[in-house]
Design a protein around this motif. Sequence first.
Motif, PDB file in Angstrom:
ATOM      1  N   GLY A  32       0.827  -1.190   0.000  1.00  0.00           N
ATOM      2  CA  GLY A  32       0.000   0.000   0.000  1.00  0.00           C
ATOM      3  C   GLY A  32       0.867   1.247   0.000  1.00  0.00           C
ATOM      4  O   GLY A  32       2.046   1.211   0.383  1.00  0.00           O
ATOM      5  N   LEU A  33       0.293   2.342  -0.420  1.00  0.00           N
ATOM      6  CA  LEU A  33       0.997   3.623  -0.411  1.00  0.00           C
ATOM      7  C   LEU A  33       1.063   4.158   1.015  1.00  0.00           C
ATOM      8  O   LEU A  33       0.043   4.236   1.709  1.00  0.00           O
ATOM      9  N   ALA A  34       2.265   4.521   1.445  1.00  0.00           N
ATOM     10  CA  ALA A  34       2.451   5.129   2.766  1.00  0.00           C
ATOM     11  C   ALA A  34       2.584   6.644   2.653  1.00  0.00           C
ATOM     12  O   ALA A  34       2.174   7.384   3.553  1.00  0.00           O
ATOM     13  N   ASN A  35       3.164   7.104   1.548  1.00  0.00           N
ATOM     14  CA  ASN A  35       3.303   8.539   1.308  1.00  0.00           C
ATOM     15  C   ASN A  35       3.475   8.768  -0.185  1.00  0.00           C
ATOM     16  O   ASN A  35       4.171   8.017  -0.862  1.00  0.00           O
ATOM     17  N   ARG A  36       2.799   9.789  -0.700  1.00  0.00           N
ATOM     18  CA  ARG A  36       2.932  10.159  -2.112  1.00  0.00           C
ATOM     19  C   ARG A  36       3.193  11.638  -2.229  1.00  0.00           C
ATOM     20  O   ARG A  36       2.506  12.464  -1.613  1.00  0.00           O
ATOM     21  N   GLU A  37       4.207  11.981  -3.021  1.00  0.00           N
ATOM     22  CA  GLU A  37       4.468  13.366  -3.395  1.00  0.00           C
ATOM     23  C   GLU A  37       4.278  13.463  -4.911  1.00  0.00           C
ATOM     24  O   GLU A  37       4.780  12.605  -5.658  1.00  0.00           O
ATOM     25  N   THR A  38       3.566  14.480  -5.354  1.00  0.00           N
ATOM     26  CA  THR A  38       3.256  14.636  -6.781  1.00  0.00           C
ATOM     27  C   THR A  38       3.872  15.917  -7.309  1.00  0.00           C
ATOM     28  O   THR A  38       3.717  16.982  -6.697  1.00  0.00           O
ATOM     29  N   THR A  39       4.571  15.813  -8.420  1.00  0.00           N
ATOM     30  CA  THR A  39       5.072  17.007  -9.092  1.00  0.00           C
ATOM     31  C   THR A  39       4.184  17.318 -10.296  1.00  0.00           C
ATOM     32  O   THR A  39       3.602  16.415 -10.899  1.00  0.00           O
ATOM     33  N   VAL A  40       4.067  18.593 -10.620  1.00  0.00           N
ATOM     34  CA  VAL A  40       3.409  19.042 -11.852  1.00  0.00           C
ATOM     35  C   VAL A  40       4.455  19.834 -12.621  1.00  0.00           C
ATOM     36  O   VAL A  40       4.834  20.933 -12.213  1.00  0.00           O
ATOM     37  N   GLU A  41       4.944  19.272 -13.721  1.00  0.00           N
ATOM     38  CA  GLU A  41       6.104  19.847 -14.396  1.00  0.00           C
ATOM     39  C   GLU A  41       5.771  20.535 -15.709  1.00  0.00           C
ATOM     40  O   GLU A  41       6.611  21.229 -16.278  1.00  0.00           O
ATOM     41  N   TRP A  42       4.572  20.336 -16.195  1.00  0.00           N
ATOM     42  CA  TRP A  42       4.075  21.120 -17.327  1.00  0.00           C
ATOM     43  C   TRP A  42       2.556  21.041 -17.350  1.00  0.00           C
ATOM     44  O   TRP A  42       1.968  20.112 -16.814  1.00  0.00           O
ATOM     45  N   LYS A  43       1.936  22.040 -17.933  1.00  0.00           N
ATOM     46  CA  LYS A  43       0.484  22.050 -18.060  1.00  0.00           C
ATOM     47  C   LYS A  43       0.085  22.880 -19.272  1.00  0.00           C
ATOM     48  O   LYS A  43       0.798  23.815 -19.665  1.00  0.00           O
ATOM     49  N   HIS A  44      -1.032  22.508 -19.853  1.00  0.00           N
ATOM     50  CA  HIS A  44      -1.511  23.168 -21.073  1.00  0.00           C
ATOM     51  C   HIS A  44      -3.032  23.118 -21.067  1.00  0.00           C
ATOM     52  O   HIS A  44      -3.612  22.118 -20.638  1.00  0.00           O
ATOM     53  N   PHE A  45      -3.669  24.182 -21.530  1.00  0.00           N
ATOM     54  CA  PHE A  45      -5.126  24.152 -21.645  1.00  0.00           C
ATOM     55  C   PHE A  45      -5.557  24.904 -22.894  1.00  0.00           C
ATOM     56  O   PHE A  45      -4.864  25.808 -23.379  1.00  0.00           O
ATOM     57  N   ARG A  46      -6.731  24.505 -23.408  1.00  0.00           N
ATOM     58  CA  ARG A  46      -7.206  25.024 -24.693  1.00  0.00           C
ATOM     59  C   ARG A  46      -8.669  24.643 -24.873  1.00  0.00           C
ATOM     60  O   ARG A  46      -9.156  23.692 -24.246  1.00  0.00           O
ATOM     61  N   PRO A  47      -9.381  25.356 -25.764  1.00  0.00           N
ATOM     62  CA  PRO A  47     -10.740  24.933 -26.107  1.00  0.00           C
ATOM     63  C   PRO A  47     -10.712  23.601 -26.857  1.00  0.00           C
ATOM     64  O   PRO A  47      -9.759  23.301 -27.582  1.00  0.00           O
ATOM     65  N   VAL A  48     -11.747  22.796 -26.665  1.00  0.00           N
ATOM     66  CA  VAL A  48     -11.877  21.536 -27.389  1.00  0.00           C
ATOM     67  C   VAL A  48     -12.167  21.830 -28.861  1.00  0.00           C
ATOM     68  O   VAL A  48     -12.899  22.771 -29.189  1.00  0.00           O
ATOM     69  N   THR A  49     -11.569  21.039 -29.759  1.00  0.00           N
ATOM     70  CA  THR A  49     -11.865  21.168 -31.180  1.00  0.00           C
ATOM     71  C   THR A  49     -12.866  20.102 -31.594  1.00  0.00           C
ATOM     72  O   THR A  49     -12.897  18.996 -31.040  1.00  0.00           O
ATOM     73  N   HIS A  50     -13.709  20.432 -32.566  1.00  0.00           N
ATOM     74  CA  HIS A  50     -14.773  19.532 -33.019  1.00  0.00           C
ATOM     75  C   HIS A  50     -14.738  19.404 -34.536  1.00  0.00           C
ATOM     76  O   HIS A  50     -14.411  20.357 -35.241  1.00  0.00           O
ATOM     77  N   GLY A  51     -15.111  18.248 -35.031  1.00  0.00           N
ATOM     78  CA  GLY A  51     -15.264  18.067 -36.471  1.00  0.00           C
ATOM     79  C   GLY A  51     -16.615  18.582 -36.937  1.00  0.00           C
ATOM     80  O   GLY A  51     -17.529  18.826 -36.142  1.00  0.00           O
ATOM     81  N   ASP A  52     -16.762  18.749 -38.235  1.00  0.00           N
ATOM     82  CA  ASP A  52     -18.045  19.169 -38.794  1.00  0.00           C
ATOM     83  C   ASP A  52     -19.100  18.096 -38.551  1.00  0.00           C
ATOM     84  O   ASP A  52     -18.786  16.892 -38.555  1.00  0.00           O
ATOM     85  N   PRO A  53     -20.366  18.486 -38.349  1.00  0.00           N
ATOM     86  CA  PRO A  53     -21.434  17.498 -38.188  1.00  0.00           C
ATOM     87  C   PRO A  53     -21.466  16.526 -39.372  1.00  0.00           C
ATOM     88  O   PRO A  53     -21.407  16.945 -40.524  1.00  0.00           O
ATOM     89  N   GLY A  54     -21.519  15.241 -39.075  1.00  0.00           N
ATOM     90  CA  GLY A  54     -21.554  14.230 -40.125  1.00  0.00           C
ATOM     91  C   GLY A  54     -20.204  13.822 -40.646  1.00  0.00           C
ATOM     92  O   GLY A  54     -20.107  12.883 -41.453  1.00  0.00           O
ATOM     93  N   SER A  55     -19.125  14.474 -40.202  1.00  0.00           N
ATOM     94  CA  SER A  55     -17.788  14.123 -40.667  1.00  0.00           C
ATOM     95  C   SER A  55     -17.331  12.826 -40.010  1.00  0.00           C
ATOM     96  O   SER A  55     -17.907  12.365 -39.017  1.00  0.00           O
ATOM     97  N   GLY A  56     -16.287  12.241 -40.581  1.00  0.00           N
ATOM     98  CA  GLY A  56     -15.775  11.002 -40.023  1.00  0.00           C
ATOM     99  C   GLY A  56     -15.353  11.147 -38.583  1.00  0.00           C
ATOM    100  O   GLY A  56     -15.649  10.292 -37.745  1.00  0.00           O
ATOM    101  N   ILE A  57     -14.645  12.245 -38.265  1.00  0.00           N
ATOM    102  CA  ILE A  57     -14.159  12.421 -36.898  1.00  0.00           C
ATOM    103  C   ILE A  57     -15.308  12.612 -35.928  1.00  0.00           C
ATOM    104  O   ILE A  57     -15.249  12.164 -34.771  1.00  0.00           O
ATOM    105  N   ALA A  58     -16.388  13.256 -36.378  1.00  0.00           N
ATOM    106  CA  ALA A  58     -17.536  13.487 -35.505  1.00  0.00           C
ATOM    107  C   ALA A  58     -18.280  12.196 -35.189  1.00  0.00           C
ATOM    108  O   ALA A  58     -18.975  12.096 -34.176  1.00  0.00           O
TER     109      ALA A  58
END
Length: 204
Positions: free
Chosen positions: A155-181
């Motif tokens: 079991g975990l006795a102690n955990r330390e977490t680093t955050v070394e990079w982060k990125h955020f952005r709006p979600v992109t969407h395909g056109d309605p009816g497209s393959g990706i959609a």
Amino acid sequence: MPQENVQNNGAAINSIHDRFAIEDLLTSYARAIDRLDLELLKSLYHEDARTGHAWFEGTARDFADQVIAFSRDTFVSTMHHVTHTLIALNGDTAAAESYYYAYHRLEGDIDKVAGFFGKSYAERCAKDGTIDDGHEFISGGRYVDSLTKRNGVWGLANRETTVEWKHFRPVTHGDPGSGIAKIVAPAGRDRNDVAYRVFAAIGR
């Protein structure tokens, strides 16, 4: 076979078993977070375990309660990846360093977006017409863990977490009816997810 060789073989087998058990524990953390499985998450820590994150410092039990509630209220989906892990064993104690990257998707109005990403980002998205498209937050770092085996269970006795990079952005969407959609296969954020059904079929 000489007794020394038997002992060495036994120690090697135990080491392999311990490493598999620890890797399984670390992987289960990702399932617990992404499926909002509070019971599973708490089971990975010893009762007296502590943990430190960018936004939390305290007992692992309190962290589990808070992170599951926060994730449920804030994100519509998450996906945590534990990539590679360095494990050092010393009897019934171990240390592990695991690299991770984590994906989070938030949806909501301008106030919710501003509450997480900041006012200037929300205002920019509102101006660009992307405020209602959903927003992705991706980060990477390491989990650095102290583990112990008690009554034969790691079991975990102690955990330390680093955050070394982060990125955020709006979600992109395909056109309605497209393959990706048309590529849509949503996951469950509870025990109704397909993974639980498949594992239950073999009694796990």
